[in-house]
Design an enzyme around this catalytic site. Sequence first.
Site, short mmCIF file in Angstrom:
data_model
loop_
_atom_site.label_atom_id
_atom_site.label_comp_id
_atom_site.label_asym_id
_atom_site.label_seq_id
_atom_site.Cartn_x
_atom_site.Cartn_y
_atom_site.Cartn_z
N ASP A 93 -7.33 1.20 20.13
CA ASP A 93 -7.16 0.48 21.40
C ASP A 93 -5.96 -0.46 21.29
O ASP A 93 -5.53 -0.80 20.18
CB ASP A 93 -8.43 -0.30 21.78
N GLU A 157 -11.16 -3.24 19.00
CA GLU A 157 -10.72 -4.35 18.13
C GLU A 157 -10.10 -5.46 18.96
O GLU A 157 -10.35 -6.65 18.70
CB GLU A 157 -9.69 -3.84 17.10
N GLU A 158 -9.33 -5.10 19.95
CA GLU A 158 -8.62 -6.12 20.73
C GLU A 158 -9.54 -6.89 21.66
O GLU A 158 -9.10 -7.83 22.32
CB GLU A 158 -7.46 -5.48 21.52
N1 BES Z 1 -3.76 -6.59 14.09
C1 BES Z 1 -4.10 -7.79 14.74
C2 BES Z 1 -4.37 -8.93 13.78
C3 BES Z 1 -3.26 -9.35 12.88
C4 BES Z 1 -1.93 -9.20 13.23
C5 BES Z 1 -3.55 -9.90 11.66
C6 BES Z 1 -0.92 -9.58 12.37
C7 BES Z 1 -2.55 -10.31 10.82
C8 BES Z 1 -1.23 -10.13 11.18
C9 BES Z 1 -5.32 -7.56 15.60
O1 BES Z 1 -5.20 -6.38 16.37
C10 BES Z 1 -5.47 -8.68 16.58
O2 BES Z 1 -4.63 -8.82 17.42
N2 BES Z 1 -6.56 -9.44 16.49
C11 BES Z 1 -6.86 -10.44 17.46
C12 BES Z 1 -8.30 -10.84 17.38
C13 BES Z 1 -9.20 -10.14 18.33
C14 BES Z 1 -10.59 -10.74 18.27
C15 BES Z 1 -8.72 -10.09 19.73
C16 BES Z 1 -6.05 -11.67 17.22
O3 BES Z 1 -5.71 -12.01 16.08
O4 BES Z 1 -5.75 -12.33 18.22
MN MN Z 2 -4.53 -4.83 15.26
MN MN Z 3 -3.88 -6.89 18.11
#
Ligand code: BES
Ligand code: MN
Ligand code: MN
Length: 461
Positions: A93, A157-158
């Site tokens: 996603d 995940e998002e």
């Molecule tokens: N892949 C990211 C997280 C990430 C990016 C970790 C770069 C370390 C370096 C992940 O898809 C993401 O965006 N996570 C969200 C959390 C989620 C609960 C919406 C975030 O970090 O905002």
């Molecule tokens: Mn991600």
């Molecule tokens: Mn992300």
Amino acid sequence: MINNPLEKTRNYIEENKDRFLNELFDLLRIPSVSADSKFKNDVQQAAGFVKESLIKAGADFAEICQTAGHPIVYAEKNISPELPTVLVYGHYDVQPADPYELWDNDPFSPVIKNERIYARGACDDKGQAYMHIKALEIMNDQGGAPCNLKFMIEGEEEVGSPNLAIFVKENTEKLKADLVLISDTGIISNEHPSITVGLRGLSYVEVEVTGPNRDLHSGIYGGAVANPINVLCDMIASLHDENKHITVPGFYDKVAELNAQEREALNKAPFDLEQYKSELDIDDIQGEKGFTTLERTGIRPSLDVNGIWGGYIGEGAKTVLPSKAYAKISMRLVPNQLSGEITELFQKHFESIAPDSVKVKVTPHHGGEGVVVPTDSVGYQAASQAFEDAWGKAPIPTRDGGSIPIVAMFQKVLGLDSILLGFGLDEDAIHSPNESYGVFNYFKGIETIVQFHHRFAALKK
Ligand code: BES
Ligand code: MN
Ligand code: MN
């Protein structure tokens, strides 16, 4: 030595690079935005695409596991019960592509410019998840993977992985493995490859401030009745003190403090403040007093307004004193802070600082806990060796500021550590307009992943 000629992997990638790119492009064309129900069918379609890709790459089986939300794609490649098992996690996603007008190309019509793939999800996480599927194809072509593989590629995940958490709890036997392998983070730069050993947790809330029972004429009432937008701004401003410390009582109580030695090690990572500022077009940075930029994002919590709205934002001017104001606020957490507790502390504090002239409502959204990955494990050692093989350089351990909430669940529910073998760069601009992923990183990542499996299997022997 491991029985895997790196040359063969490189040749295979070289001979198949156009196809490897075209296949990823087909996936990038599917607008699998998990947050927006308008794209529900596209998310299903992306799941189907990932499942088919896994089968074509040589998985024993691949299945689509429906959930109360978006589906999870699960697959296995079993070689031998004697061999270790790696559980690969990723997500198909993507974040919404809005605002569309800021993209130079359509976010779901991928193009290559300057050796970079431009599309929503190019890096986060379709590009990175797809590298694992191509690594499987390569290992199959080279006489089979050196370990057993399980794949769990999710579609939520998002939006905080609400249904994956349930799936993991209900399938602990099926998900048995020696470790989890994830490519959904970044490296410092292509000159300084790194392995992520820390992720921040998250607490996310929405606040609503209500003043008068209806929008009022700002001339008739202005100056005499509390304006909820003015009040909300005051309240938000008070959440940081003059040292940019967060003022929510108890907020720092559980923060794991690093000792001087650990902080020194963390600050050894290459970081160029001037370049950082110029890339973002800012003249100065801002953050908690007494900490460096790397520390501020790596080991310290933060609080940010993600969106704020209310009143009149249409064309021209409308003289109105609005009835309501809203904001979405995220708090990035560090190890030992608990997302549920922090949300409660925030809620109590935010309600307590509201003047009697308004009413406030705090609604919690998703959250998750931070993680630290031990560097003395076989998995970390294998990852480090894989980088040395593929990049010719030993990787530096780093702490990333982003969050992947399910990683803490893997630890808690499955008892498994994750290896965060990501290949993104800051310039990939994930979640932003014109997200991209370097073609170099895509192919180098595949190579590194193949090496990881060989190194891990060899170390486990
Ligand atoms: N892949 C990211 C997280 C990430 C990016 C970790 C770069 C370390 C370096 C992940 O898809 C993401 O965006 N996570 C969200 C959390 C989620 C609960 C919406 C975030 O970090 O905002
Ligand atoms: Mn991600
Ligand atoms: Mn992300």
